[in-house]
Design a protein around this motif. Structure first.
Motif, PDB file in Angstrom:
ATOM      1  N   UNK A 198       0.832  -1.205   0.000  1.00  0.00           N
ATOM      2  CA  UNK A 198       0.000   0.000   0.000  1.00  0.00           C
ATOM      3  C   UNK A 198       0.866   1.254   0.000  1.00  0.00           C
ATOM      4  N   UNK A 199       1.973   1.227   0.725  1.00  0.00           N
ATOM      5  CA  UNK A 199       2.863   2.389   0.784  1.00  0.00           C
ATOM      6  C   UNK A 199       3.482   2.687  -0.570  1.00  0.00           C
ATOM      7  N   UNK A 200       3.990   1.663  -1.245  1.00  0.00           N
ATOM      8  CA  UNK A 200       4.731   1.882  -2.484  1.00  0.00           C
ATOM      9  C   UNK A 200       3.831   2.078  -3.701  1.00  0.00           C
ATOM     10  N   UNK A 201       2.715   1.380  -3.750  1.00  0.00           N
ATOM     11  CA  UNK A 201       1.995   1.273  -5.021  1.00  0.00           C
ATOM     12  C   UNK A 201       0.589   1.864  -5.017  1.00  0.00           C
ATOM     13  N   UNK A 202       0.243   2.665  -3.994  1.00  0.00           N
ATOM     14  CA  UNK A 202      -1.070   3.314  -4.002  1.00  0.00           C
ATOM     15  C   UNK A 202      -0.900   4.808  -3.743  1.00  0.00           C
ATOM     16  N   UNK A 203      -1.961   5.556  -4.018  1.00  0.00           N
ATOM     17  CA  UNK A 203      -2.032   6.993  -3.737  1.00  0.00           C
ATOM     18  C   UNK A 203      -1.001   7.830  -4.509  1.00  0.00           C
ATOM     19  N   UNK A 204      -0.370   7.248  -5.539  1.00  0.00           N
ATOM     20  CA  UNK A 204       0.629   7.968  -6.335  1.00  0.00           C
ATOM     21  C   UNK A 204       1.731   8.589  -5.478  1.00  0.00           C
ATOM     22  N   UNK A 205       2.114   7.906  -4.411  1.00  0.00           N
ATOM     23  CA  UNK A 205       3.243   8.425  -3.627  1.00  0.00           C
ATOM     24  C   UNK A 205       4.508   8.415  -4.473  1.00  0.00           C
ATOM     25  N   UNK A 206       4.639   7.366  -5.291  1.00  0.00           N
ATOM     26  CA  UNK A 206       5.755   7.275  -6.229  1.00  0.00           C
ATOM     27  C   UNK A 206       5.135   7.041  -7.597  1.00  0.00           C
ATOM     28  N   UNK A 207       4.786   8.102  -8.326  1.00  0.00           N
ATOM     29  CA  UNK A 207       4.085   7.945  -9.602  1.00  0.00           C
ATOM     30  C   UNK A 207       4.847   7.044 -10.570  1.00  0.00           C
ATOM     31  N   UNK A 208       4.123   6.095 -11.146  1.00  0.00           N
ATOM     32  CA  UNK A 208       4.728   5.160 -12.087  1.00  0.00           C
ATOM     33  C   UNK A 208       5.161   3.852 -11.457  1.00  0.00           C
ATOM     34  N   UNK A 209       5.216   3.816 -10.121  1.00  0.00           N
ATOM     35  CA  UNK A 209       5.528   2.559  -9.438  1.00  0.00           C
ATOM     36  C   UNK A 209       4.202   1.887  -9.106  1.00  0.00           C
ATOM     37  N   UNK A 210       3.883   0.843  -9.857  1.00  0.00           N
ATOM     38  CA  UNK A 210       2.606   0.157  -9.688  1.00  0.00           C
ATOM     39  C   UNK A 210       2.790  -1.281  -9.267  1.00  0.00           C
ATOM     40  N   UNK A 211       1.714  -2.017  -9.333  1.00  0.00           N
ATOM     41  CA  UNK A 211       1.719  -3.394  -8.853  1.00  0.00           C
ATOM     42  C   UNK A 211       2.637  -4.301  -9.660  1.00  0.00           C
ATOM     43  N   UNK A 212       2.910  -3.931 -10.914  1.00  0.00           N
ATOM     44  CA  UNK A 212       3.755  -4.772 -11.753  1.00  0.00           C
ATOM     45  C   UNK A 212       5.207  -4.760 -11.310  1.00  0.00           C
ATOM     46  N   UNK A 213       5.805  -3.574 -11.240  1.00  0.00           N
ATOM     47  CA  UNK A 213       7.215  -3.489 -10.847  1.00  0.00           C
ATOM     48  C   UNK A 213       7.401  -3.757  -9.360  1.00  0.00           C
ATOM     49  N   UNK A 214       6.338  -3.601  -8.586  1.00  0.00           N
ATOM     50  CA  UNK A 214       6.414  -3.804  -7.137  1.00  0.00           C
ATOM     51  C   UNK A 214       6.944  -5.187  -6.771  1.00  0.00           C
ATOM     52  N   UNK A 215       6.531  -6.213  -7.536  1.00  0.00           N
ATOM     53  CA  UNK A 215       6.835  -7.590  -7.150  1.00  0.00           C
ATOM     54  C   UNK A 215       8.342  -7.837  -7.021  1.00  0.00           C
ATOM     55  N   UNK A 216       9.108  -7.429  -8.027  1.00  0.00           N
ATOM     56  CA  UNK A 216      10.551  -7.671  -7.981  1.00  0.00           C
ATOM     57  C   UNK A 216      11.244  -6.740  -6.992  1.00  0.00           C
ATOM     58  N   UNK A 217      10.709  -5.535  -6.823  1.00  0.00           N
ATOM     59  CA  UNK A 217      11.279  -4.628  -5.819  1.00  0.00           C
ATOM     60  C   UNK A 217      11.230  -5.274  -4.440  1.00  0.00           C
ATOM     61  N   UNK A 218      10.077  -5.839  -4.095  1.00  0.00           N
ATOM     62  CA  UNK A 218       9.928  -6.449  -2.773  1.00  0.00           C
ATOM     63  C   UNK A 218      10.715  -7.750  -2.669  1.00  0.00           C
ATOM     64  N   UNK A 219      10.797  -8.507  -3.752  1.00  0.00           N
ATOM     65  CA  UNK A 219      11.601  -9.736  -3.714  1.00  0.00           C
ATOM     66  C   UNK A 219      13.064  -9.395  -3.451  1.00  0.00           C
ATOM     67  N   UNK A 220      13.578  -8.396  -4.169  1.00  0.00           N
ATOM     68  CA  UNK A 220      14.976  -8.013  -3.989  1.00  0.00           C
ATOM     69  C   UNK A 220      15.243  -7.448  -2.605  1.00  0.00           C
ATOM     70  N   UNK A 221      14.209  -6.898  -1.970  1.00  0.00           N
ATOM     71  CA  UNK A 221      14.351  -6.364  -0.615  1.00  0.00           C
ATOM     72  C   UNK A 221      14.077  -7.427   0.452  1.00  0.00           C
ATOM     73  N   UNK A 222      13.575  -8.587   0.034  1.00  0.00           N
ATOM     74  CA  UNK A 222      13.269  -9.650   0.985  1.00  0.00           C
ATOM     75  C   UNK A 222      12.067  -9.370   1.854  1.00  0.00           C
TER      76      UNK A 222
END
Length: 277
Positions: A166-190
């Motif tokens: 919800x922090x990264x991919x909603x409310x346009x806190x980081x415009x352009x970061x959506x549910x698609x790119x989120x998956x690998x970002x979180x995997x790489x962060x563990x």
């Protein structure tokens, strides 16, 4: 859907393929779509664009925000959040499209809405965004201005019982970061997509910041994700770790099973061993 890495790729390709060309004809809403949005009457797009020369293309960084591709046509601006495809002179057009722009050399581009999308046309000196379209001007994660201090301010400005998705991919806190790119970002962060911010310590928060920056850079430099297509219809060169394409493959780190669940209006993918709750 089109997210930040793909907008950079599309903008670069549009600059190479279309900059300097003059628009001879434009047609919007030829195939009506319930979730396609325009500015004013779509029938007016030809009058607004015909005769204009393409002067630049931006990845949402010029006038709007991340997740959009901008085509600057002298004093007019096209903002597109949809896939865009280039057609060479004599090339076959798709049977259905929501925007067609034809150029003086016979080439053209089309936009086709997948789930939803905007194709806005408005003067650059009078940016009156349609109702419901939010522009949040903020540093791109690919820019130096998006540093750890900026990321921490975003973090501290929200309720700490939010999930990291919800922090990264909603409310346009980081415009352009959506549910698609989120998956690998979180995997790489563990980090598990459902974990709450108050369950993430300072070391893990720093690792997440690094992952946001580096994962998006990798996706962009490799031509976008392999789940999306570029201006010429080719899949991106970045091989997604977590996506529908990899669901039935083992985790590349531990060999475990990748899980998929519905969460916050979209699917999440994760490895229970590498991304524990």
């Amino acid at each position: 859907m089109i997210e930040l890495p793909e907008t950079y790729v599309l903008a670069d390709q549009l600059n190479e393929a279309c900059k300097g060309k003059t628009i001879t004809h434009a047609a919007a809403n030829s195939s009506p779509h319930a979730y396609a949005w325009y500015t004013g009457d779509p029938a007016s797009y030809n009058e607004k664009l015909a005769g204009k020369k393409v002067t630049a293309a931006n990845p949402g960084t010029g006038y709007s925000c991340g997740g959009n591709t901008e085509l600057v046509c002298e004093d007019m601006l096209l903002v597109m959040s949809t896939p865009i495809k280039f057609h060479p002179p004599g090339g076959k057009l798709p049977p259905k499209h929501q925007l067609l722009v034809e150029f003086d050399d016979g080439a053209s581009i089309t936009c086709t809405v997948q789930m939803w999308g905007v194709m806005l046309c408005l003067p650059t000196d009078k940016l009156e965004w349609p109702e419901g379209f939010t522009v949040r001007k903020s540093p791109s994660p690919l820019d130096d201005a998006f540093d750890e201090g900026y990321f921490n301010k975003l973090w501290e400005g929200v309720k700490q019982n939010l999930s990291v998705k919800a922090f990264l991919a909603t409310e346009q806190r980081i415009p352009g970061l959506g549910n698609g790119v989120l998956q690998d970002i979180l995997f790489n962060a563990g980090l598990h997509p459902r974990i709450k911010l108050n369950g993430i310590d300072d070391a893990k928060r720093e690792k997440l910041f690094r992952s946001v920056k580096q994962t998006l850079v990798d996706m962009t430099l490799q031509g976008g994700r392999d789940t999306e297509r570029d201006l010429f219809g080719c899949p991106g060169g970045y091989q997604t770790i977590l996506s529908a394409k990899t669901l039935n493959k083992p985790c590349p780190v531990c060999g475990g099973e990748i899980k998929r669940e519905a969460y916050l209006g979209g699917n999440i993918y994760y490895c229970p061993a590498c991304q524990p709750m």
